[in-house]
Write a protein that holds these residues in place. Structure first.
Motif, PDB file in Angstrom:
ATOM      1  N   ALA A 213     -18.290   5.076 -34.012  1.00  0.00           N
ATOM      2  CA  ALA A 213     -20.030   5.531 -34.379  1.00  0.00           C
ATOM      3  C   ALA A 213     -20.589   4.298 -33.869  1.00  0.00           C
ATOM      4  N   LEU A 214     -20.100   3.074 -33.898  1.00  0.00           N
ATOM      5  CA  LEU A 214     -20.856   2.074 -33.276  1.00  0.00           C
ATOM      6  C   LEU A 214     -21.235   2.078 -31.734  1.00  0.00           C
ATOM      7  N   SER A 215     -19.914   2.674 -31.017  1.00  0.00           N
ATOM      8  CA  SER A 215     -20.287   2.871 -29.543  1.00  0.00           C
ATOM      9  C   SER A 215     -21.256   3.893 -29.486  1.00  0.00           C
ATOM     10  N   SER A 216     -21.496   4.892 -30.295  1.00  0.00           N
ATOM     11  CA  SER A 216     -22.431   5.950 -29.977  1.00  0.00           C
ATOM     12  C   SER A 216     -23.823   5.614 -30.697  1.00  0.00           C
ATOM     13  N   VAL A 217     -23.949   4.958 -31.656  1.00  0.00           N
ATOM     14  CA  VAL A 217     -25.260   4.962 -32.228  1.00  0.00           C
ATOM     15  C   VAL A 217     -25.467   3.470 -32.749  1.00  0.00           C
ATOM     16  N   GLY A 218     -24.593   2.409 -32.389  1.00  0.00           N
ATOM     17  CA  GLY A 218     -24.709   0.993 -32.767  1.00  0.00           C
ATOM     18  C   GLY A 218     -25.875   0.347 -32.151  1.00  0.00           C
ATOM     19  N   LEU A 219     -26.366   0.783 -31.077  1.00  0.00           N
ATOM     20  CA  LEU A 219     -27.643   0.392 -30.442  1.00  0.00           C
ATOM     21  C   LEU A 219     -28.754   0.575 -30.888  1.00  0.00           C
ATOM     22  N   HIS A 220     -28.705   1.957 -31.545  1.00  0.00           N
ATOM     23  CA  HIS A 220     -30.087   2.468 -32.205  1.00  0.00           C
ATOM     24  C   HIS A 220     -30.856   1.493 -32.938  1.00  0.00           C
ATOM     25  N   MET A 221     -32.137   1.056 -32.715  1.00  0.00           N
ATOM     26  CA  MET A 221     -32.826   0.176 -33.253  1.00  0.00           C
ATOM     27  C   MET A 221     -33.223   0.336 -34.524  1.00  0.00           C
ATOM     28  N   THR A 222     -33.264   1.451 -34.761  1.00  0.00           N
ATOM     29  CA  THR A 222     -33.972   1.683 -36.248  1.00  0.00           C
ATOM     30  C   THR A 222     -32.970   2.271 -37.296  1.00  0.00           C
ATOM     31  N   LYS A 223     -31.794   3.042 -36.665  1.00  0.00           N
ATOM     32  CA  LYS A 223     -30.924   3.598 -37.534  1.00  0.00           C
ATOM     33  C   LYS A 223     -29.447   3.275 -37.376  1.00  0.00           C
ATOM     34  N   GLY A 224     -29.208   2.256 -36.235  1.00  0.00           N
ATOM     35  CA  GLY A 224     -27.811   1.853 -36.266  1.00  0.00           C
ATOM     36  C   GLY A 224     -27.699   0.902 -37.183  1.00  0.00           C
ATOM     37  N   LEU A 225     -28.487   0.200 -37.899  1.00  0.00           N
ATOM     38  CA  LEU A 225     -28.245  -0.718 -38.862  1.00  0.00           C
ATOM     39  C   LEU A 225     -27.381  -0.345 -39.946  1.00  0.00           C
ATOM     40  N   ALA A 226     -27.597   1.061 -40.500  1.00  0.00           N
ATOM     41  CA  ALA A 226     -26.742   1.755 -41.470  1.00  0.00           C
ATOM     42  C   ALA A 226     -25.365   1.812 -41.225  1.00  0.00           C
ATOM     43  N   ILE A 227     -24.986   2.002 -39.896  1.00  0.00           N
ATOM     44  CA  ILE A 227     -23.542   2.082 -39.612  1.00  0.00           C
ATOM     45  C   ILE A 227     -22.936   0.506 -39.563  1.00  0.00           C
ATOM     46  N   TRP A 228     -23.656  -0.299 -39.130  1.00  0.00           N
ATOM     47  CA  TRP A 228     -23.012  -1.848 -39.041  1.00  0.00           C
ATOM     48  C   TRP A 228     -23.040  -2.099 -40.659  1.00  0.00           C
ATOM     49  N   GLU A 229     -23.837  -1.663 -41.402  1.00  0.00           N
ATOM     50  CA  GLU A 229     -23.588  -2.309 -42.853  1.00  0.00           C
ATOM     51  C   GLU A 229     -22.569  -1.620 -43.436  1.00  0.00           C
ATOM     52  N   ALA A 230     -22.280  -0.309 -43.189  1.00  0.00           N
ATOM     53  CA  ALA A 230     -21.467   0.343 -43.891  1.00  0.00           C
ATOM     54  C   ALA A 230     -19.999  -0.048 -43.431  1.00  0.00           C
ATOM     55  N   TYR A 231     -19.597  -0.209 -42.088  1.00  0.00           N
ATOM     56  CA  TYR A 231     -18.475  -0.823 -41.552  1.00  0.00           C
ATOM     57  C   TYR A 231     -18.350  -2.140 -42.188  1.00  0.00           C
ATOM     58  N   ARG A 232     -19.102  -2.825 -42.218  1.00  0.00           N
ATOM     59  CA  ARG A 232     -18.959  -4.380 -42.711  1.00  0.00           C
ATOM     60  C   ARG A 232     -18.818  -4.349 -44.069  1.00  0.00           C
ATOM     61  N   GLU A 233     -19.417  -3.333 -45.028  1.00  0.00           N
ATOM     62  CA  GLU A 233     -19.173  -3.399 -46.407  1.00  0.00           C
ATOM     63  C   GLU A 233     -17.822  -2.779 -46.608  1.00  0.00           C
ATOM     64  N   PHE A 234     -17.252  -1.950 -45.756  1.00  0.00           N
ATOM     65  CA  PHE A 234     -15.894  -1.745 -46.107  1.00  0.00           C
ATOM     66  C   PHE A 234     -14.919  -2.638 -45.683  1.00  0.00           C
ATOM     67  N   GLU A 235     -15.016  -3.477 -44.764  1.00  0.00           N
ATOM     68  CA  GLU A 235     -14.063  -4.462 -44.395  1.00  0.00           C
ATOM     69  C   GLU A 235     -14.380  -5.796 -45.409  1.00  0.00           C
ATOM     70  N   SER A 236     -15.354  -5.888 -45.796  1.00  0.00           N
ATOM     71  CA  SER A 236     -15.679  -6.925 -46.820  1.00  0.00           C
ATOM     72  C   SER A 236     -15.366  -6.507 -48.278  1.00  0.00           C
ATOM     73  N   ALA A 237     -15.082  -5.108 -48.410  1.00  0.00           N
ATOM     74  CA  ALA A 237     -14.599  -4.799 -49.852  1.00  0.00           C
ATOM     75  C   ALA A 237     -12.973  -5.026 -49.811  1.00  0.00           C
ATOM     76  N   ILE A 238     -12.514  -4.902 -48.525  1.00  0.00           N
ATOM     77  CA  ILE A 238     -11.026  -5.317 -48.449  1.00  0.00           C
ATOM     78  C   ILE A 238     -10.654  -6.569 -48.435  1.00  0.00           C
ATOM     79  N   VAL A 239     -11.492  -7.549 -48.091  1.00  0.00           N
ATOM     80  CA  VAL A 239     -11.241  -8.980 -48.215  1.00  0.00           C
ATOM     81  C   VAL A 239     -11.665  -9.341 -49.671  1.00  0.00           C
ATOM     82  N   GLU A 240     -12.392  -8.850 -50.374  1.00  0.00           N
ATOM     83  CA  GLU A 240     -12.748  -9.157 -51.884  1.00  0.00           C
ATOM     84  C   GLU A 240     -11.605  -8.663 -52.714  1.00  0.00           C
ATOM     85  N   ALA A 241     -11.089  -7.547 -52.380  1.00  0.00           N
ATOM     86  CA  ALA A 241      -9.927  -6.879 -53.124  1.00  0.00           C
ATOM     87  C   ALA A 241      -8.671  -7.740 -52.871  1.00  0.00           C
TER      88      ALA A 241
END
Length: 1007
Positions: A213-241
């Motif tokens: 998803a990041l390779s496809s739309v990660g550079l999208h300046m207005t809508k790519g932010l949602a993909i980055w945040e969802a991926y980061r939230e997933f990895e952060s949740a694993i860290v917190e758990a």
């Protein structure tokens, strides 16, 4: 336990603090809480799998299926249509509509709107199996929009029960992300994959989906932010758990599990901050707050660099946000900017973003595929884009031709290329020449597969059979549909003939051997030469077929055949071809005769020369005789036309004379009555002579103002026989006033703020008062200046002057507005003496594939009736009924659709339709090219007869030299038509018959 606490805390934060919320906001908050709950529980399962058995999953009450059930509930709650109570008649009506749509799709499977309506009705009726089949059929033919894919995915997710169903949904997601670049679909894909994290390979699947998803739309300046945040939230949740048990792990296990997971989150932050995205400042502040260590200097430098890049991209992004869809011009400017920078990933992204809204623009697909073919050259990416292009615009032959070339370029199997070509033939092109072009592309591909060094091969036989099939296809399929083959010059047959000649041409080479092997080599040469002759025989048969199709009269076709014989045949066949050409050519016979004489001069015998001279002289004499007869026939037709004109003139003169006699009789009768009155002792004083009123003449101003009490002595003792109506008197007074108004010349310096209005009704009494309100709706009007004749009659046109140039431009939109039953023409005020090439025509004269030309309409057909018929085949943007200058319909119309696909479907459905007992014809709008008038310099070609100056006098024909010969007796010079080849015969001298004084008197009396 920590995860449960975090989940409960997040739920508490999501609760409303105070006051009621709107229903939409409550639904979004509920959905967000549900997804966070799913994410936290799924992450707990992943942590158990990553960290080990120390993390007791069962204590938290987490099962592998909880994520699926929760996500399915969220998706179902989001997309469920709800429970509707339908009455029986409504259900029956829907079933009948479903049957009608299915029948229509069985006739035309390319009807996009039918597919959409059928899916909607089946989904409404709850026919889940039929809905799935209908969606599958539509996705095989058309790429689906983001809304259709999300609706389909949510339905499938709600029905998924086990692991096999999950794999089916995964396959569906893979198809969805290939049609268009859709950040929302990627986000749904990532969130759904989180629900399967408890399965084997679930964690790797989630990370793989997010990375793609990041390779496809990660550079999208207005809508790519949602993909980055969802991926980061997933990895952060694993860290917190995993954080609560990190202290109980050994240093080695901690480094392998907790620290490596922590580094994944750091990496995501750093990667995101190095890319120009909207709201980067908030991400940087979040990283500072989350990180326990200071941010490295390299990360800060990359962040500042990304901010600078963001400032460069912002103008283009803001332009897109402000513009309305489809924003093609804005995307084109953005693409040009990215092409200058040259970043392949960003260029690919902006093309994909533009195609989401402009998927039916063939030129955009051509530009994108051309960039990939020439720059990136990645096989999977190139072929994927070409395949999507022909699915979106199947009616564009250029896309199919480029697709075939790309497949050949990247070594695709011959079977696959052949299947693609068959799909192109069934795509439904809108011109006959399109089928010729796709056949040419496929035949070129087959020719490149042939090894011409071999005597015979499977590829060669396939090429020959393809040529034969192409000719048969153009003759049957294409001619039946378009009434033309699309190949009037037989280009495909010419190429076949050339290839047949070249098949064994490579074998006919001179032998370099000497000695004992020379005999065998000579035999091989003889065999190859024989095979070459046999092959030339096939080429000659093809050329004979070409000539029988109406091409024998063209010199260039014979010369092409002659050159082929010259290169691969022999002198005997060259001579035979030229002899036939001399007898058959009708456009340039002189040129063919010259070629024959040149060949005999250099290669022929005396006998051959004599035969050639005799044939050429005979043929040229016959051609000149035919030209003279044609010129005489044309002159006779012109003479007949002149006689008809003379007859019409005589008829008009006789009618005028008859009216004159009737008036004379009336005046004689009135004179006789006056004489009788004088005999009975009336006033014997001499009365002033009465002027005979000329019809439509205007009396002088003084006489017009005389009332009924005026002195009778001014106009005689007898009163007029009949008084004129008051309305006619008013019109005559108004005409008299207009006649006395001094004329104002047009000021050309005000052309920018002036429009020229024409085609107005001649009976318009007060043109200025009538037109001023119409044009004041556009802005401030300085003056409305109508033009009158010398008698004060309105001439049907006027000038309207405005205060500002912008107002004058807006006034042009009033063109063709009806004024008292006539369409008013509004055009820019341009001096044609200074701009002779200026033409006012607001409509395109080129090929418009999204616009239809409809002919044969009944004159009573209205715009609304035609629109009602046309909108059944697509979205109608505009309809223009063609009228004459008086506003009467001509039975023609132009219908503009939203895209080319709808227009092509409308042609297939509407051509030959009956409207009010009239059979209409429908075709793609392609007006014939108008011949531009020749300039005087261009008409003075060499060899053209020029009229001598002595006819007009020593100084030529000047503007002040008047002809004293009446026009009725003038005769145009009957010069013979100039031949296309060779000199024209000299013009016959014509003498003007002498006339006597009596003849002149008779001529004048006729008038």
């Amino acid at each position: 336990m920590a995860t449960a606490a975090a989940a409960s805390a997040s739920e508490a934060e999501a609760e409303p603090k105070a006051g009621p919320k709107a229903e939409g906001e409550e639904a979004e908050a509920k959905e967000a809480r549900t997804r966070r709950k799913v994410l936290s529980r799924a992450v707990a399962a992943a942590t158990y799998k990553t960290v080990g058995p120390e993390w007791d999953q069962q204590e938290e009450g987490v099962s592998e299926s909880d994520g699926d059930e929760e996500y399915a509930m969220a998706s179902s709650a989001e997309s469920s249509p709800g429970e509707y109570e339908w009455e029986y008649d409504e259900e029956e009506k829907n079933q009948l509509e479903i049957e009608r749509l299915e029948e229509q799709l069985s006739i035309n499977v390319y009807d996009y709107n039918c597919h959409v309506d059928l899916i909607r009705l089946l989904r409404l009726e709850g026919e889940l199996t039929k809905v799935r089949m209908a969606r599958q059929k539509m996705s095989e033919i058309f790429p689906l929009t983001e809304e259709l894919w999300l609706e389909w995915l949510h339905d499938e997710i709600s029905m998924a029960l086990d692991g096999l169903d999950r794999e089916h949904v995964y396959d569906l997601f893979e198809k969805a992300v290939k049609d268009y670049i859709c950040p929302n679909i990627w986000l749904e894909y990532g969130q759904y994959s989180v629900g399967g994290i408890g399965q084997k390979g679930g964690l790797e699947k989630v990370r793989s989906v997010f990375e793609r998803a990041l390779s496809s739309v990660g550079l999208h300046m207005t809508k790519g932010l949602a993909i980055w945040e969802a991926y980061r939230e997933f990895e952060s949740a694993i860290v917190e758990a995993a954080r609560p048990i990190a202290g109980f792990l050994s240093p080695f296990d901690r480094e392998q599990t907790f620290d490596s997971q922590l580094e994944k989150v750091h990496s995501l932050f750093r990667r995101q901050l190095a890319i120009p995205l909207y709201d980067m400042e908030a991400t940087f502040a979040e990283y500072e707050e989350w990180s326990e260590d200071p941010i490295p200097e390299s990360v800060i430098q990359n962040y500042n660099k990304a901010l600078q890049q963001l400032e460069k991209y912002k103008p283009y992004e803001e332009t897109l946000l402000q513009a309305e869809a489809p924003r093609l011009a804005e995307y084109q400017a953005y693409i040009d900017f990215e092409m200058k920078i040259g970043d392949p990933a960003r260029i690919q992204l902006i093309f994909e973003r533009a195609l989401v809204e402009n998927c039916l623009v063939p030129d955009l697909w051509i530009r994108y595929s051309q960039y990939l073919d020439r720059q990136l050259k990645v096989k999977d990416l190139v072929l994927s884009v070409h395949s999507r292009a022909v699915r979106n615009c199947p009616w564009t032959v250029a896309l199919w031709s480029r697709y075939l070339l790309a497949m050949e370029r990247h070594g695709v199997e011959h079977r696959v290329i052949s299947v693609t070509f068959e799909k192109a033939l069934s795509a439904g092109f809108i011109q006959a020449t399109d089928y010729v072009e796709i056949w040419q592309a496929y035949l070129d591909y087959l020719r490149r597969r042939v090894d011409f060094k071999q005597d015979s091969s499977k590829e060669l036989e396939e090429l020959r059979s393809a040529f034969a099939r192409a000719l048969e296809y153009l003759k049957q399929e294409v001619e039946e549909r378009f009434s033309e083959s699309g190949d009037p010059s037989c280009l495909i047959m010419q190429n076949w003939a050339r290839i047949e000649v070249n098949v064994f041409d490579t074998l006919s080479v001179s032998s370099p051997f000497e000695g004992p092997l020379s005999d065998s080599v000579t035999e091989a040469e003889s065999g190859s030469q024989a095979r070459l002759c046999n092959n030339m025989q096939k080429a000659r048969e093809l050329w004979d077929s070409i000539m029988t199709k109406g091409n024998a009269k063209y010199a260039n076709m014979w010369l092409e055949y002659y050159n082929l014989e010259r290169a691969h045949g022999d002198t005997q066949h060259c001579r035979k071809a030229l002899h036939r050409a001399v007898q058959c050519t009708s456009d340039y016979p002189e040129h063919v005769c010259e070629v024959l004489l040149t060949m005999e001069r250099t290669e022929g015998t005396l006998e051959d020369w004599d035969i050639a001279v005799q044939k050429t002289e005979t043929r040229l004499a016959r051609v000149n005789e035919q030209r003279i007869k044609a010129a005489e026939k044309e002159a006779a037709l012109a003479q007949q036309e002149e006689e008809k004109v003379e007859q019409r003139k005589r008829a008009r003169a006789e009618k005028k004379a008859l009216k004159k006699k009737k008036k004379t009789r009336g005046s004689d009768k009135s004179r006789a009555d006056e004489d009788d009155e004088k005999e009975w002792g009336d006033d014997a004083e001499e009365q002033p002579s009465k002027r005979r009123r000329v019809e439509n003449s205007v009396p002088p101003a003084g006489e017009a103002e005389l009332g009924p009490e005026a002195d009778p002595g001014l106009s005689g003792s007898s009163a007029p026989a009949a008084a004129e109506p008051p309305s006619e008197q008013k019109e005559q007074r108004a005409a008299a006033r207009r006649r006395d108004v001094p004329r104002v010349l047009h000021d050309s310096s005000k052309d920018g703020v002036t429009v020229f209005v024409s085609n107005l009704p001649y009976g318009l009494r007060e043109p200025a008062a009538t037109l001023r309100p119409l044009f004041e709706a556009c802005g401030d009007v300085v003056e409305v200046r109508p033009i009158f004749s010398n008698r004060g009659d309105f001439r049907g046109y006027c000038y309207v002057e405005f205060k500002e140039e912008a107002v004058a431009l807006r006034a042009l939109e009033l063109d063709r507005q009806t004024v008292e039953g006539r369409p008013m023409f509004v055009s820019p005020c341009v001096d044609k003496s200074k701009n002779p090439d200026f033409k006012v025509f607001r409509y395109s004269t080129a090929l418009e594939k999204h616009k239809l030309f409809v002919s044969g309409l009944p004159f009573s057909c209205t715009k609304e009736e035609l629109e009602e018929i046309c909108k059944a085949h697509g979205t109608v943007k505009d309809i223009r009924l063609v009228t004459n200058r008086a506003g009467k319909p001509k039975g023609l119309a132009y219908v503009e659709y939203e895209n080319e696909s709808q227009a092509s479907q409308a042609v297939l459905k509407m051509d030959g339709m009956t409207i009010k007992e009239n059979v209409i014809k429908v075709a793609i709008s392609n007006p014939p090219q108008r011949k531009a008038p020749e300039k005087p310099e261009a008409r003075k070609a060499p060899g053209v007869a020029v009229v001598p100056r002595q006819i007009y006098g020593a100084r030529g024909k000047g503007r002040t030299q008047l002809s004293l010969l009446p026009r009725a007796l003038q005769r145009p010079s009957a010069t013979a038509a100039q031949a296309e080849n060779g000199p024209a015969p000299p013009p016959a001298a014509t003498e003007v018959p002498k006339m006597s004084n009596a003849d002149f008197a008779k001529l004048l009396l006729r008038k």
